[in-house]
Design an enzyme around this catalytic site. Structure first.
Site, PDB file in Angstrom:
ATOM      1  N   TYR B 102       0.822  -1.212   0.000  1.00  0.00           N
ATOM      2  CA  TYR B 102       0.000   0.000   0.000  1.00  0.00           C
ATOM      3  C   TYR B 102       0.855   1.261   0.000  1.00  0.00           C
ATOM      4  O   TYR B 102       0.492   2.273  -0.584  1.00  0.00           O
ATOM      5  CB  TYR B 102      -0.955  -0.011   1.196  1.00  0.00           C
ATOM      6  CG  TYR B 102      -2.130  -0.924   0.962  1.00  0.00           C
ATOM      7  CD1 TYR B 102      -2.918  -0.770  -0.180  1.00  0.00           C
ATOM      8  CD2 TYR B 102      -2.455  -1.944   1.842  1.00  0.00           C
ATOM      9  CE1 TYR B 102      -3.990  -1.613  -0.433  1.00  0.00           C
ATOM     10  CE2 TYR B 102      -3.525  -2.795   1.604  1.00  0.00           C
ATOM     11  CZ  TYR B 102      -4.279  -2.623   0.462  1.00  0.00           C
ATOM     12  OH  TYR B 102      -5.336  -3.453   0.215  1.00  0.00           O
ATOM     13  N   GLU B 201      -1.946 -31.192   7.041  1.00  0.00           N
ATOM     14  CA  GLU B 201      -2.368 -30.157   6.091  1.00  0.00           C
ATOM     15  C   GLU B 201      -3.613 -29.404   6.555  1.00  0.00           C
ATOM     16  O   GLU B 201      -3.639 -28.186   6.584  1.00  0.00           O
ATOM     17  CB  GLU B 201      -2.627 -30.775   4.704  1.00  0.00           C
ATOM     18  CG  GLU B 201      -3.132 -29.729   3.705  1.00  0.00           C
ATOM     19  CD  GLU B 201      -3.446 -30.293   2.328  1.00  0.00           C
ATOM     20  OE1 GLU B 201      -3.169 -31.486   2.088  1.00  0.00           O
ATOM     21  OE2 GLU B 201      -3.961 -29.536   1.496  1.00  0.00           O
ATOM     22  N   ASP B 253      -3.667 -34.344   2.216  1.00  0.00           N
ATOM     23  CA  ASP B 253      -4.641 -34.910   1.274  1.00  0.00           C
ATOM     24  C   ASP B 253      -3.888 -35.667   0.182  1.00  0.00           C
ATOM     25  O   ASP B 253      -2.669 -35.530   0.048  1.00  0.00           O
ATOM     26  CB  ASP B 253      -5.454 -33.784   0.608  1.00  0.00           C
ATOM     27  CG  ASP B 253      -6.466 -33.164   1.564  1.00  0.00           C
ATOM     28  OD1 ASP B 253      -6.773 -33.805   2.596  1.00  0.00           O
ATOM     29  OD2 ASP B 253      -6.937 -32.044   1.274  1.00  0.00           O
TER      30      ASP B 253
END
Lengths: 781, 374
Positions: B102, B201, B253
């Protein structure tokens, strides 16, 4: 005794009316679907209107209006009104109410009329589908009232029937108006729609103004782009080549000549008494035979003889191409694009039929980048909307390798992908359609070749446009670097280190490493002056010198060339003396007397410098330049004669040939005697020279692969043209027929001798005209 | 004492940054086109470092030169960023990566158009200065994930006080949250009683193991990866593993993205290959879900999407998954198998066999396979 079966059958046969014939052949006639029926109806009307206006030399102003008939499903009123010469009262019934009636059916000339089946078929269709008569209004002179008739066709007798007629005042100078009601369906979005048809028509008829009112009252005006009428087409006699047996017999019956010899000379194009005699001899038919008495056997022999005797190609001045500039104008007003380029080929001949191809490419703008290019096909100024896949024009496009022209094309054949429209117009006295529906042109090799040559010329220009754009985009980026980013980098790095800001000029030159040429054109409407300015900056790290050329139209007056050019021909050539690194130069000139659209892109060339270093100008390519200057000439004369320049060139060659072969002229009779012998030799020469010609031209055009075979035919054509010039020059003096033939042969001998000498690499004085003839490619050799 | 040290570190960083600016400045003075050289940061240019047993950038360099528009802007932004960091160090402030993005709004032409751009430039500058973004006083927006397990950490908290925290007894169910700085001056390991670290995970599975008391039953330290793990999470895993001598297993996964998570923990991520030796734990083992597990355990599956397939194929050409020389998983075979079956599974799919299945059956089986439990 029982009636013979044939008699019974005969009764039935009689009852097959025109209506039934029509019903059965709807698809051939273009009425097979409701959408297409709508299109065909409008098309016939508009084609008729355009033809009528042109014949009367009136700039067409056409109104097409389609209205939905309320409470009726799929019924529409179609109104087509023109400002043509009108139709005399007596002719209205047969023209509009009798199938296969027309003045153009037998004429050998370029016209739209041969396109369709005629307006009477539309009248018939309207009557069969809605039961309504067709209303014709016509006014033939300003001081006469208009005549109006409602008519139907007696389908049994194929005869018009007037239901009502009246005369009244019509506030119009002259013109014709057709109102009919048909069963049809109105669509707009499709490629094959009335809207698209009219838009395409407007493209190839830039002299026409068309107003279109759709069923939802949307009004579109296709404005005219030029006030110049197309060159009127000329009727020509049939050429022996391509004549069919039936036609020959029919012509024999119809002729007013008493003898076969005079029949051949009078009724055919390009048949001289000598040739006619030769034909009779070869066919072993008595030259005094009454033409009416020619039997099938003799006719067949005559047809064979037509093929054996060398007869000059038919005249091609009967064609009326649209012309490069007008095609461009036509495309420009209907398409939104970055770039439009067009090209018109010189007329050409296939089986005794003259034809001419024009092409245009529209590139960029809002055209989709990821879809197949659009193809617009035209035959004698009529758009072809159906059967694209079966048309020679499409095949010509598919058989080109577009990848070399910057478009995507899987495997190098098929319709390419890219933001482009390719338009092709074939003009001919007889368009060889694949079928009666007349929506696709048959695969005539000559037409395909010419189409490809025309498209290639456009494609080459398109490629250089694409390249120029890419280069420009790159330069824009670099400009951003040097104008904005680099100065800030210098500033900020100095700030961080608390040191003075380093100078960046030299770095700028290194980053750009390019001579930037920026050009602009402004137009003064009042004075009709194009002002051209060229800004040139040497953004390379070194001083540069080179030559800069600007191609200008040869028919316009060029003035105020700044600075003084080295040379000024079709091209202004400046000798740019040493320009030090990062310095600028300004050049300019003015063109007087052209319309705004006549000059809309500067063509700049550089020589004596690596073209990669230059942005904003092309490499000085002698071939391209030659083409350019030719084009410019062509542009200026496009209405009068497209091939004038090429022909006049050949005339020059011819003149030189005459001088050189001067001594031969003295022994004219001898030559005549030797004629037959020479003819045989000629055949051989032809083969040889064709061979060589094809090698040369290969170099000229980079498309080596695709060109094979084509060049041979090119040569043939060139020869035909050369001969034509010879004939036209000497044409009036008919008594010199023999001289003429001798000259023809000389031209060919000349070609041969030129080649021989060049092969021996003797730099004879003849070299100059060899160059002109064969082009600069020989030098490259 | 520490304050002085910090200033010295700051001075050094500023000097390194100014060297970068100097390089550009000097080139301009020599009328040369300015450029900086950086290693190519793609999978094509990562090589295995035998010294650290992790994957680092190779020798292929790319030039960011002012000759191209992108290169010129990169140089300009580098100048502005150097200026900004220098000021930040001098004023003893720090900011988040997002804040810096920013702040660049005020840099006119040099401003970034996406935070990704500024994050990447900071990584580039780490490479150029051979430093870490922590040296630039820049920190990530988000903290790391959580730890549950019997390990006691001493953290220097924001007041400057040292606080001991046992990650089993002193925390709630969400666990101990890993701060963005996990270096020695901030975190020390005081005491621990565990056999291994298990990095997980998904939050759902992390909670499942904690609810089932897996940490206590199996003497494990649970670390939640929260998807692709943050630098501090990977750094902390590495430090615990090295300093407490605990083996690491990774449980994710069964899809291509998860394999990349494992690769970044064990082999080093491509984006941060310049600091792989700080972040990667080469000894970490993968305990599924593997494509072969999908078949062996008959897990419920989803079809591979086009992106999945693309990612798998891309992994086949990723040197980290190539061959089986440096790893204990036959990645190539597994990836090919997955492409063949066209299926993927989540770790929570094990719930098909009941909520305890993962802790009672699956993990014990997996862990005994690699010899972590008997």
């Amino acid at each position: 005794m029982a009636t013979p079966i044939a008699e019974e059958l005969a009764k039935k046969q009689k009852e097959i009316s025109v209506a039934e014939f029509f019903e059965r052949n709807k698809q051939i006639l273009g009425f097979d679907s409701l959408t297409r029926a709508m299109l065909t109806s409008v098309k016939e009307g508009v084609d008729n209107a355009l033809d009528a206006c042109e014949e009367a030399d009136i700039l067409p102003d056409i109104l097409v209006e389609i209205k939905k008939v309320e409470k009726a499903r799929d019924e529409y009123n179609i109104i087509i009104e023109d400002n043509g010469p009108g139709v005399v009262k007596k002719q209205i019934p047969p023209i509009f109410g009798k199938l296969l009636y027309g003045s153009r059916f037998h004429a050998i000339r370029q016209s739209r009329g041969q396109q369709g089946i005629g307006i009477s078929a539309v009248v018939m269709y309207a009557q069969l589908t809605t039961g309504r008569p067709t209303r014709i209004t016509s006014k033939i002179s300003e001081d006469r009232p208009a005549y109006q008739a409602d008519l139907v066709i007696d389908t049994k007798k194929n005869k018009p029937e007037i239901l009502r007629e009246e005369t009244f005042h019509w506030d119009k100078k002259t013109g014709t108006k057709i109102e009919l009601t048909v069963q049809g369906r109105y669509v707009r979005e499709k490629r094959q729609s009335v809207y698209e048809y009219l838009r395409s028509t407007a493209v190839v008829n830039p002299h026409a103004r068309i107003v279109f009112i759709e069923p939802d009252d949307t009004k579109t005006v296709f404005e005219r782009a030029t006030d110049r009428m197309p060159k009127p087409t000329v009727e020509i006699k049939p050429h022996p080549e391509g004549t069919e047996l039936g036609t020959l017999l029919k012509m024999g019956k119809a002729t007013e000549s008493y003898k076969l010899l005079s029949f051949l000379v009078n009724e055919f194009s390009r048949v001289t008494p000598e040739k006619a005699r030769e034909i009779c001899n070869r066919a072993v038919v008595d030259e005094d035979l009454r033409p009416q008495d020619i039997n099938r056997e003799q006719a067949n022999r005559l047809l064979d003889a037509f093929k054996l005797v060398k007869i000059m190609a038919p005249p091609t001045d009967c064609l009326s191409p649209i012309g490069e500039i007008l095609v461009k104008k036509g495309l420009k007003k209907e398409m939104k694009a970055d770039f439009i380029v067009t090209s018109t080929r010189p007329p050409s001949v296939h089986s005794g039929t003259p034809f001419q191809v024009e092409a245009g490419i529209v590139y960029g703008g809002e055209l989709p980048k990821d879809q197949n290019i659009q193809i617009m096909r035209f035959a004698n100024r009529v758009p072809l909307l159906y059967q694209q896949g079966g048309c020679v024009m499409t095949h010509a496009i598919e058989n080109m390798d577009w990848r070399r022209y910057g478009l995507e094309q899987r495997g190098g054949s098929g319709i390419p992908v890219g933001p482009a429209i390719v338009s092709v117009h074939v003009a001919s006295t007889r368009i060889p359609f694949t079928s009666e529906s007349k929506e696709a042109i048959a695969d005539i090799p000559e037409i395909q070749t010419e189409t490809q040559l025309a498209i290639r010329e456009c494609a080459r220009k398109m490629l250089s446009h694409i390249r120029k754009k890419l280069k420009l985009a790159k330069m824009k980026e670099k400009e951003e670097i040097i104008r904005k980013v680099l100065p800030l980098i210098a500033e900020k790095s100095a700030e961080i280190l608390n040191k003075p800001v380093p100078p960046i000029e030299q770095v700028v030159a290194k980053i750009m490493n390019s001579i930037i040429i920026e050009d602009s054109i402004s137009y003064d409407e009042k004075k009709k002056v194009h002002k051209i300015r060229i800004n040139l900056t040497n953004y390379t790290p070194h001083a540069k010198k080179f030559k800069l050329g600007a191609v200008v139209p040869s028919d316009a007056k060029i003035q105020n060339i700044e600075p003084k050019p080295e040379k000024m021909d079709h091209v202004i050539i400046w000798d740019m003396k040493r320009i030090p690194s990062t310095e600028k130069r300004v050049l300019g000139f003015e063109i007087c007397g052209l319309d705004r659209d006549d000059y809309d892109e500067n063509e700049l060339y550089v020589d004596g410098i690596d073209p990669e270093l230059v942005s904003g100008a092309e490499e000085w390519d002698a071939t391209a330049f030659e083409e350019k200057s030719k084009m410019t000439e062509k542009g200026e004369e496009e209405i009068e004669s497209e091939s004038e320049t090429e022909e006049s060139k050949r005339t020059e060659i011819k003149e030189e040939t005459e001088e050189k072969a001067g001594r031969k002229e003295e022994t004219e009779e001898k030559v005549t005697e030797e004629k037959i012998e020479v003819k045989n030799v000629e055949k051989k020469i032809e083969l040889e020279s064709e061979d060589k010609e094809s090698k040369k031209t290969e170099i000229k055009r980079e498309e080596k692969k695709e060109e094979t075979g084509k060049e041979q035919w090119e040569l043939e054509k060139k020869k035909d043209e050369t001969k034509k010039v010879v004939k036209e020059k000497k044409g009036e003096k008919t008594e010199k027929k023999e001289v003429e033939e001798k000259e023809e042969e000389e031209v060919e001998k000349k070609i041969e001798s030129e080649k021989g000498e060049a092969k021996d690499s003797k730099k004879a004085e003849i070299k100059k005209d060899i160059k002109e003839k064969a082009g600069k490619e020989r030098e490259e050799q | 004492m520490t304050g002085e040290k910090k200033t010295e570190k700051g001075k050094e960083t500023i000097q390194k940054l100014e060297n970068v600016a100097s390089e550009v400045y000097d080139r301009l003075m020599e009328t040369q086109i300015p450029f900086v050289s950086l290693p190519v940061r793609t999978k094509k240019n990562i090589v295995f470092s035998d010294r650290h047993s992790v994957w680092k950038y190779g020798d292929t360099m790319s030039e960011r030169t002012a000759k191209t528009l992108d290169g010129a802007y990169m140089l300009l932004r580098t100048m502005y960023t150097i200026d900004f960091i220098r000021k930040q160090i001098n004023t003893k402030k720090s900011s988040t990566l997002r804040e810096m993005y920013y702040i660049s709004e005020g840099w006119d032409l040099a401003k970034f158009h996406a935070q990704q751009e500024s994050d990447r430039l900071i990584e580039d500058m780490e490479i150029m200065t051979k430093g870490m973004r922590e040296d630039f006083k820049l920190r990530p927006e988000e903290n790391g994930a959580s730890i549950i397990g019997n390990i006691t950490i001493e953290e220097v908290v924001r007041t400057g006080a040292k606080r001991k925290i046992n990650c089993r007894d002193d925390i709630g169910d969400a666990g101990y949250t890993i701060p963005y700085n996990v270096e020695k001056e901030k975190i020390k390991f005081k005491d621990w009683d565990a056999d291994f670290i298990i990095a997980i995970e998904t939050g759902g599975m992390f909670d499942r193991l904690s609810e089932n008391g897996f940490d206590e039953k199996s003497r494990a330290i649970l670390v939640h990866l929260k998807g692709q793990p943050a630098r501090c999470t990977r750094r902390l895993i590495k430090r615990i593993s090295e300093e407490c001598k605990l083996p690491v297993v990774v449980f994710t996964d069964g899809d291509p993205w998860s394999y990349r998570i494992f690769a970044s923990v064990a082999y080093g991520a491509i984006k941060t290959a310049h600091i792989s030796e700080y972040l990667a734990t080469p000894s970490a083992s993968f305990i599924g879900i593997l494509p072969s597990d999908i078949e062996n355990y008959k897990l419920p599956t989803d079809k591979l999407t086009d992106q999945d397939i693309h990612a798998l194929k891309s992994e086949l050409s990723d040197p980290r998954f190539k061959g089986n020389a440096y790893q204990n998983t036959a990645w190539e075979d597994e990836i090919k198998l997955q492409l063949e079956i066209g299926k993927k599974s989540e770790q929570q799919a094990l719930a098909k066999y009941g909520l305890d299945y993962v802790t009672d059956t699956y993990l014990p089986e997996k862990l005994s396979q690699i010899g972590l439990i008997k």
